[in-house]
Design a protein around this motif. Structure first.
Motif, short mmCIF file in Angstrom:
data_model
loop_
_atom_site.label_atom_id
_atom_site.label_comp_id
_atom_site.label_asym_id
_atom_site.label_seq_id
_atom_site.Cartn_x
_atom_site.Cartn_y
_atom_site.Cartn_z
N THR A 64 2.48 17.07 28.51
CA THR A 64 2.01 15.74 28.90
C THR A 64 2.75 14.75 28.00
OG1 THR A 64 -0.18 16.56 29.51
CG2 THR A 64 0.02 14.20 29.06
N VAL A 65 3.70 14.05 28.58
CA VAL A 65 4.55 13.14 27.82
C VAL A 65 3.95 11.73 27.89
CG1 VAL A 65 6.83 12.06 27.70
CG2 VAL A 65 6.62 14.49 28.22
N VAL A 66 3.75 11.14 26.72
CA VAL A 66 3.25 9.76 26.61
C VAL A 66 4.26 8.97 25.79
CG1 VAL A 66 1.39 8.26 25.81
CG2 VAL A 66 0.85 10.53 26.73
N GLY A 67 4.81 7.94 26.39
CA GLY A 67 5.74 7.07 25.67
C GLY A 67 5.25 5.64 25.68
N VAL A 68 5.43 4.94 24.58
CA VAL A 68 5.03 3.53 24.53
C VAL A 68 6.27 2.64 24.40
CG1 VAL A 68 2.79 4.05 23.49
CG2 VAL A 68 4.73 3.53 22.01
N MET A 92 -10.53 14.30 9.16
CA MET A 92 -10.43 13.18 10.10
C MET A 92 -9.65 12.04 9.46
SD MET A 92 -11.90 14.10 12.86
CE MET A 92 -12.15 12.54 13.71
N SER A 93 -9.01 11.23 10.34
CA SER A 93 -8.26 10.09 9.81
C SER A 93 -9.19 9.05 9.22
CB SER A 93 -7.44 9.44 10.95
OG SER A 93 -6.87 8.24 10.51
N ALA A 94 -8.72 8.42 8.14
CA ALA A 94 -9.50 7.37 7.51
C ALA A 94 -9.25 6.02 8.17
CB ALA A 94 -9.14 7.29 6.03
N HIS A 95 -8.37 5.98 9.14
CA HIS A 95 -8.00 4.71 9.75
C HIS A 95 -8.83 4.47 11.00
CE1 HIS A 95 -4.60 4.67 7.00
NE2 HIS A 95 -4.37 5.91 7.36
N ARG A 96 -9.25 3.25 11.17
CA ARG A 96 -10.08 2.90 12.32
C ARG A 96 -9.28 3.04 13.61
NH1 ARG A 96 -12.29 -2.91 11.64
NH2 ARG A 96 -10.12 -3.23 11.03
N PRO A 97 -9.92 3.50 14.70
CA PRO A 97 -9.22 3.58 15.98
C PRO A 97 -8.71 2.20 16.38
CG PRO A 97 -11.31 4.75 16.06
CD PRO A 97 -11.30 4.00 14.77
N LEU A 98 -7.52 2.19 16.96
CA LEU A 98 -6.88 0.95 17.38
C LEU A 98 -6.83 0.92 18.90
CD1 LEU A 98 -5.32 -1.54 16.13
CD2 LEU A 98 -3.23 -0.23 16.57
N ALA A 99 -7.17 -0.20 19.49
CA ALA A 99 -7.08 -0.32 20.94
C ALA A 99 -5.61 -0.30 21.36
CB ALA A 99 -7.74 -1.62 21.40
N PRO A 100 -5.27 0.45 22.41
CA PRO A 100 -3.88 0.48 22.85
C PRO A 100 -3.43 -0.89 23.35
CG PRO A 100 -5.29 1.62 24.43
CD PRO A 100 -6.14 1.30 23.25
N ALA A 101 -2.28 -1.33 22.87
CA ALA A 101 -1.78 -2.66 23.24
C ALA A 101 -0.38 -2.62 23.82
CB ALA A 101 -1.79 -3.58 22.00
N LEU A 102 0.21 -1.43 23.93
CA LEU A 102 1.58 -1.30 24.41
C LEU A 102 1.61 -0.60 25.76
CD1 LEU A 102 3.31 -0.13 21.09
CD2 LEU A 102 2.89 -2.47 21.89
N ALA A 103 2.52 -1.03 26.62
CA ALA A 103 2.68 -0.39 27.93
C ALA A 103 3.06 1.08 27.74
CB ALA A 103 3.75 -1.11 28.74
N ARG A 104 2.52 1.93 28.62
CA ARG A 104 2.73 3.38 28.48
C ARG A 104 3.42 3.97 29.69
NH1 ARG A 104 -2.54 2.77 27.30
NH2 ARG A 104 -3.34 3.96 29.07
N THR A 105 4.22 5.00 29.42
CA THR A 105 4.76 5.89 30.43
C THR A 105 4.09 7.23 30.23
OG1 THR A 105 6.91 4.79 30.51
CG2 THR A 105 6.83 7.07 31.27
N VAL A 106 3.55 7.82 31.30
CA VAL A 106 2.86 9.10 31.22
C VAL A 106 3.39 10.01 32.32
CG1 VAL A 106 0.64 10.29 31.16
CG2 VAL A 106 0.80 7.92 30.38
N LEU A 107 3.82 11.21 31.92
CA LEU A 107 4.38 12.17 32.87
C LEU A 107 3.93 13.58 32.51
CD1 LEU A 107 8.12 11.00 32.97
CD2 LEU A 107 6.48 10.74 34.83
N GLY A 108 3.86 14.46 33.49
CA GLY A 108 3.70 15.88 33.25
C GLY A 108 2.30 16.31 32.88
N SER A 109 2.20 17.57 32.47
CA SER A 109 0.93 18.16 32.05
C SER A 109 1.22 19.23 31.02
CB SER A 109 0.18 18.75 33.25
OG SER A 109 0.94 19.78 33.85
N GLY A 110 0.18 19.58 30.27
CA GLY A 110 0.34 20.58 29.21
C GLY A 110 0.12 19.96 27.85
N PRO A 111 0.59 20.63 26.79
CA PRO A 111 0.41 20.09 25.44
C PRO A 111 1.02 18.69 25.32
CG PRO A 111 1.26 22.34 25.37
CD PRO A 111 1.31 21.91 26.80
#
Length: 261
Positions: free
Chosen positions: A48-52, A1-20
């Motif tokens: 599933t494409v996620v862009g910030v 597991m990552s040693a870094h604390r989860p960060l709240a999302p702060a950037l606008a997102r583009t989300v498209l599609g489905s799948g990996p």
């Protein structure tokens, strides 16, 4: 597991599609739509494409402090978290490359594959001077002058000279109108990025796409990535720094073929 604390999302997102999952990191002075627009639907056909959008890009407000590479990298992970992606591939273009590399180094358990286009670990002296001028012109607010400075660096000579005068003028006008408000901050971050120490620790399948007629981020910097990331594959595409303008279909095919392996 990552040693870094989860960060709240702060950037606008583009989300498209489905799948990996496939998380995208765009270039300086741009946005997800302006960097990936011509290939977004193609990428989303099987993922599933996620862009910030970085601070000062798209719908993300400009930052009030200098941009931090680690925080930008963690924001890619935060966006994936927000969309329910446990693991995902990463693609970074230009400035997005070192951001994606740092995200992979900081969160190795989350990233399944890494694709990098027209990018670098650290700017060389020539690019550093271009970035400084880029930032000064952006700060001055003359977007057309900034565009006229950047296009000869960003487009290949073949693409520049193949355009009739009317089309060339349209490209200048369109580019100037779409320069991100946060360009000054992006260019400043780009002058001080250095992910050399991350490269040897990358352990996921990696594709480096070299834009062979690139006069902005030259191929020698692409080749360095391919040489220093263990097992990295190098692919070449005959374009300047803007494959989305010059050869979008070929660019998309290189990415999707790699992700399908």
């Amino acid at each position: 597991m990552s040693a870094h604390r989860p960060l709240a999302p702060a950037l606008a997102r583009t989300v498209l599609g489905s799948g990996p999952g496939l998380v995208l990191a765009h270039g300086a002075g741009s946005s997800i739509d302006n960097t990936y627009g011509p290939i977004l639907q193609g990428l989303a056909a099987h993922h599933t494409v996620v862009g910030v959008d970085y601070p000062g890009s798209g719908d993300t407000p400009r930052a009030t402090a200098p941009l931090d590479l680690d925080e930008m990298a963690d924001q890619l992970i935060a966006a994936a978290d927000a969309e329910g992606l446990e693991t995902f591939a990463l693609h970074g273009y230009s400035l997005g490359g070192p951001i994606a590399i740092r995200a992979t180094a900081r969160h190795p358990e989350r990233v399944t594959a890494l694709a990098l286009s027209a990018t670098l670990a650290h700017p060389n002296n020539r690019l550093t001077l271009i970035l400084r001028t880029w930032g000064k012109l952006a700060a001055a607010g003359d977007r057309r002058l900034l565009t006229e400075f950047l296009l000869p660096h960003a487009l290949s000579p073949q693409a520049m000279e193949a355009m009739p005068a009317e089309q060339f003028e349209e490209i200048i006008a369109y580019t100037a109108a779409n320069i991100a408000d946060g360009t000054v901050d992006h260019a400043e971050l780009a002058t001080r990025i250095d992910v050399h120490d991350d490269l040897a620790d990358i352990r996921v399948p990696t594709l480096v796409i070299s834009t062979t007629a690139d006069h902005l981020v030259p191929p020698v910097l692409h080749h360095e990535l391919a040489e220093k990331i263990p097992g990295a594959e190098l692919a070449e595409i005959l374009t300047g720094h803007l494959p989305m303008v010059e050869r979008p279909e070929e660019w998309q095919q290189l990415i999707t073929d790699f992700l399908a392996k």
